[in-house]
Design a protein around this motif. Sequence first.
Motif, mmCIF file in Angstrom:
data_model
loop_
_atom_site.group_PDB
_atom_site.id
_atom_site.type_symbol
_atom_site.label_atom_id
_atom_site.label_comp_id
_atom_site.label_asym_id
_atom_site.label_seq_id
_atom_site.Cartn_x
_atom_site.Cartn_y
_atom_site.Cartn_z
ATOM 1 N N LYS A 12 0.845 -1.203 0.000
ATOM 2 C CA LYS A 12 0.000 0.000 0.000
ATOM 3 C C LYS A 12 0.883 1.256 0.000
ATOM 4 C CE LYS A 12 -4.016 -2.242 2.069
ATOM 5 N NZ LYS A 12 -5.019 -2.258 3.158
ATOM 6 N N THR A 13 0.972 1.950 1.141
ATOM 7 C CA THR A 13 1.741 3.203 1.168
ATOM 8 C C THR A 13 3.169 3.000 1.671
ATOM 9 O OG1 THR A 13 0.931 3.704 3.394
ATOM 10 C CG2 THR A 13 -0.351 4.551 1.545
ATOM 11 N N ILE A 14 3.561 1.761 1.981
ATOM 12 C CA ILE A 14 4.885 1.494 2.541
ATOM 13 C C ILE A 14 5.754 0.772 1.516
ATOM 14 C CG2 ILE A 14 6.158 0.259 4.339
ATOM 15 C CD1 ILE A 14 3.670 0.546 6.117
ATOM 16 N N THR A 15 6.966 1.277 1.338
ATOM 17 C CA THR A 15 7.951 0.583 0.509
ATOM 18 C C THR A 15 8.917 -0.127 1.442
ATOM 19 O OG1 THR A 15 7.777 2.253 -1.232
ATOM 20 C CG2 THR A 15 9.711 0.818 -1.289
ATOM 21 N N ALA A 16 8.727 -1.436 1.599
ATOM 22 C CA ALA A 16 9.522 -2.208 2.561
ATOM 23 C C ALA A 16 10.914 -2.506 2.036
ATOM 24 C CB ALA A 16 8.806 -3.508 2.904
ATOM 25 N N VAL A 17 11.011 -2.739 0.719
ATOM 26 C CA VAL A 17 12.300 -2.969 0.062
ATOM 27 C C VAL A 17 12.349 -2.052 -1.155
ATOM 28 C CG1 VAL A 17 13.737 -4.665 -1.145
ATOM 29 C CG2 VAL A 17 12.404 -5.364 0.853
ATOM 30 N N ASP A 18 13.431 -1.287 -1.265
ATOM 31 C CA ASP A 18 13.478 -0.181 -2.223
ATOM 32 C C ASP A 18 14.694 -0.289 -3.138
ATOM 33 O OD1 ASP A 18 13.195 2.197 -3.569
ATOM 34 O OD2 ASP A 18 13.246 3.478 -1.792
ATOM 35 N N ASP A 19 14.507 -0.899 -4.309
ATOM 36 C CA ASP A 19 15.539 -0.941 -5.353
ATOM 37 C C ASP A 19 16.825 -1.613 -4.861
ATOM 38 O OD1 ASP A 19 16.330 -0.426 -8.000
ATOM 39 O OD2 ASP A 19 17.363 1.406 -7.412
ATOM 40 N N VAL A 20 16.684 -2.778 -4.260
ATOM 41 C CA VAL A 20 17.813 -3.498 -3.679
ATOM 42 C C VAL A 20 18.476 -4.394 -4.722
ATOM 43 C CG1 VAL A 20 18.367 -5.423 -2.118
ATOM 44 C CG2 VAL A 20 17.082 -3.451 -1.282
ATOM 45 N N PHE A 204 24.773 -3.723 4.328
ATOM 46 C CA PHE A 204 23.950 -3.082 5.348
ATOM 47 C C PHE A 204 22.672 -2.595 4.674
ATOM 48 C CE2 PHE A 204 27.967 -1.496 7.772
ATOM 49 C CZ PHE A 204 28.151 -2.767 8.283
ATOM 50 N N ILE A 205 21.529 -2.926 5.259
ATOM 51 C CA ILE A 205 20.258 -2.451 4.727
ATOM 52 C C ILE A 205 19.559 -1.615 5.793
ATOM 53 C CG2 ILE A 205 19.073 -4.604 5.384
ATOM 54 C CD1 ILE A 205 17.289 -4.194 2.885
ATOM 55 N N SER A 206 19.017 -0.480 5.383
ATOM 56 C CA SER A 206 18.328 0.427 6.298
ATOM 57 C C SER A 206 17.160 1.073 5.569
ATOM 58 C CB SER A 206 19.284 1.504 6.809
ATOM 59 O OG SER A 206 18.619 2.415 7.657
ATOM 60 N N LYS A 207 15.984 0.992 6.175
ATOM 61 C CA LYS A 207 14.768 1.573 5.590
ATOM 62 C C LYS A 207 14.565 1.086 4.153
ATOM 63 C CE LYS A 207 15.110 5.662 8.538
ATOM 64 N NZ LYS A 207 15.266 7.133 8.621
ATOM 65 N N GLY A 208 14.862 -0.195 3.945
ATOM 66 C CA GLY A 208 14.606 -0.820 2.653
ATOM 67 C C GLY A 208 15.669 -0.635 1.603
ATOM 68 N N LYS A 209 16.742 0.119 1.919
ATOM 69 C CA LYS A 209 17.788 0.403 0.936
ATOM 70 C C LYS A 209 19.136 -0.152 1.386
ATOM 71 C CE LYS A 209 15.977 4.723 -1.081
ATOM 72 N NZ LYS A 209 16.113 4.306 -2.499
ATOM 73 N N ILE A 210 19.930 -0.612 0.432
ATOM 74 C CA ILE A 210 21.310 -1.003 0.716
ATOM 75 C C ILE A 210 22.146 0.262 0.839
ATOM 76 C CG2 ILE A 210 23.360 -2.195 -0.138
ATOM 77 C CD1 ILE A 210 21.192 -4.144 0.594
ATOM 78 N N VAL A 211 22.854 0.401 1.973
ATOM 79 C CA VAL A 211 23.653 1.603 2.178
ATOM 80 C C VAL A 211 25.155 1.327 2.085
ATOM 81 C CG1 VAL A 211 21.905 2.802 3.528
ATOM 82 C CG2 VAL A 211 23.515 1.308 4.692
ATOM 83 N N VAL A 212 25.570 0.094 2.322
ATOM 84 C CA VAL A 212 26.974 -0.304 2.196
ATOM 85 C C VAL A 212 27.003 -1.757 1.749
ATOM 86 C CG1 VAL A 212 29.131 -0.813 3.434
ATOM 87 C CG2 VAL A 212 27.897 1.282 3.931
#
Length: 244
Positions: A12-20, A204-212
Amino acid sequence: MITVRNLTKEFKTITAVDDVSFEVRKGEIFGLLGPNGAGKTTTQRMLSTILRPTSGTINIMDVDVVKNPVGARSIIGVITEERGLYDRLSCRETLWYYGRLYNMEDGLIGKRIDQIVEMLEMGDYVDRRIEKLSKGMKQKIVIARAIIHDPPVLLFDEPTAGLDVLAARTVLKFIKMSKEMKKTILYSTHIMFEAEDLCDRVAFISKGKIVVSGTMKEAIGPHENLEKAFVKYVGAKKDEFQDN
């Protein structure tokens, strides 16, 4: 062995995983690390065919997981913190049940049960009802169930969560044993010292995005250890990912 590209899952309005995107190489342990709610379990559920991605691709050993989920299930074993065991069955009966779900021949199921019971040292209780077993014993059954069909790829999602020290050690010992057996492993956790001990490469994943993403050395960088690197890059509070 595992290739994930631009994976996204929306609720719905939440993106749990974002372009990983990430890759897991043959025979390595790859850690997907993040605090609770970061998107680890949602990612694992898409890889294990439980959830269908909103967009993106997942390939495991050249099998398209979205287009061919049945084919994907035949080559993966999934171990999570949720056991889902039938208390009135024995360990042996449970393994027979799952072997038949994988359409294995009875002779092969019997051989695999004997191998697994010896490997996981389950001989003392393999014929006891699950309801009478300890947490550690039950966790061994979860592992045994996941590997009855001898899959080349193993997906671990928070497998030590809620376990006591001895039960957790059983899981970690099995993961190391699996690497020695040339299995390819995706390991999700929020417990940094476990990941630092086990993993070849991490993301490392945070708020659905890979950061490192990179080797353990690259992920730690100038920091003293993986935990301190995690705090720096993800900005999580320390008590969000420490073992209970």
